[in-house]
Design an enzyme around this catalytic site. Structure first.
Site, PDB file in Angstrom:
ATOM      1  N   PRO A   1     -10.357 -12.976   5.956  1.00  0.00           N
ATOM      2  CA  PRO A   1      -9.794 -12.182   4.849  1.00  0.00           C
ATOM      3  C   PRO A   1      -9.224 -13.102   3.764  1.00  0.00           C
ATOM      4  CG  PRO A   1      -8.872 -11.516   6.981  1.00  0.00           C
ATOM      5  CD  PRO A   1      -9.644 -12.778   7.205  1.00  0.00           C
ATOM      6  N   GLU A   2      -9.644 -12.869   2.526  1.00  0.00           N
ATOM      7  CA  GLU A   2      -9.127 -13.619   1.381  1.00  0.00           C
ATOM      8  C   GLU A   2      -8.374 -12.635   0.491  1.00  0.00           C
ATOM      9  OE1 GLU A   2     -12.220 -16.048  -0.407  1.00  0.00           O
ATOM     10  OE2 GLU A   2     -13.233 -16.291   1.512  1.00  0.00           O
TER      11      GLU A   2
END
Ligand SMILES: [Zn+2]
Length: 273
Positions: free
Chosen positions: A2-3
């Site tokens: 996840p960014e």
């Protein structure tokens, strides 16, 4: 992993479902997920607290509690937060459960167990290690240019440095460099003013588009309701297998490890020198 767009989506979608709720119980299925305080103390400090808000800083999620304490989380490689009205159905790889009033539960699911949660009194520690937020108004092409001066490392590695700019990871760095037509091995300081401007614009466009598409589900990322994001369908180079062709010019996409991170780029659209 996840960014920024994935964590932003999780924050946006959790907000209406958990803010204003009170924590009624905490179950740690894997105690190692808690950092900085003993598991028992962590649980007892949470119980009875109202969740007053959620913010995001870089890839961190920060839950405000009624006591003023901050419940901070980092999802790392494979973490996700699932919300359900049915606590009897435990999602696979759940490491922690936070029970809220009105039959709501938040499950921290994390197959690879790199994710972590902890309590903090403020965000000083985070602020000390994080660079500017790339979607906030303070992040201008001028700021990007100043921060790139004297950076000799490859631009790909510079973008992944959370102290340089917060929230960008491997996928969106590859996408932004492709859109800006900049080779990932170019040194940060070598970018011309025109290239810096293109990169700045590409970073913001790529991140906003991914938020609009609710994040990219290339590995273990889920939205809080358990559905997938669709941002990866827009990817031009990231996570494409070597040999796939560039959507702009047809040249095979190359994959090269840069500081141990697999980097995808088009050797023709992103010339090295
Ligand atoms: Zn190309």
């Amino acid at each position: 992993m996840p960014e920024l767009p994935e964590v932003e989506t999780i924050k946006n979608e959790l907000l209406p479902r958990v803010v204003g709720h009170r924590i009624t119980g905490v179950t740690l299925i894997w105690e190692g997920i808690v950092r900085q305080s003993p598991a028992e103390e962590f649980c007892s400090r949470l119980i009875g607290q109202e969740i007053t808000g959620i913010t995001r800083r870089g890839k961190y999620l920060i839950f405000g509690l009624g006591s003023g304490t901050l419940l901070t989380m980092h999802l790392r490689m494979t973490g996700s937060l699932l919300v359900s009205q049915d606590s009897s159905q435990l999602p696979k790889y759940t490491r922690a459960i936070i029970n809220l009033d009105k039959d709501t539960s938040v499950f921290f699911r994390d197959p690879r167990k790199f994710g972590k949660i902890w309590l903090a009194d403020n965000t000083d520690v985070l602020e000390a290690k994080l660079g500017p937020e790339p979607l906030e108004s303070g992040f201008t092409p001028q700021v990007l240019a100043q921060r790139l001066a004297k950076r000799k490392a490859p631009i790909k590695a510079v973008l992944l440095d959370q102290n340089f700019v917060a929230g960008i990871g491997n996928m969106y760095a590859d996408e932004a460099l492709f859109r800006a037509r900049i080779h990932p091995l170019r040194s940060g300081e070598s970018l011309s003013p025109a290239e810096v401007k293109r990169l700045h614009r590409a970073i913001q466009e790529i991140l906003w588009a991914a938020i609009d598409n609710k994040g990219a589900s290339v590995e273990n990322y889920f939205r809080p309701d358990g559905t997938l994001g669709t941002a990866h369908f827009q990817f031009q180079v990231a996570h494409r297998l070597s040999g796939k062709s560039c959507p702009v010019c047809g040249t095979p996409i190359e994959r090269k490890p840069i500081r141990h991170r697999g980097s995808y780029f088009c050797p023709k659209c992103q010339p090295e020198g």
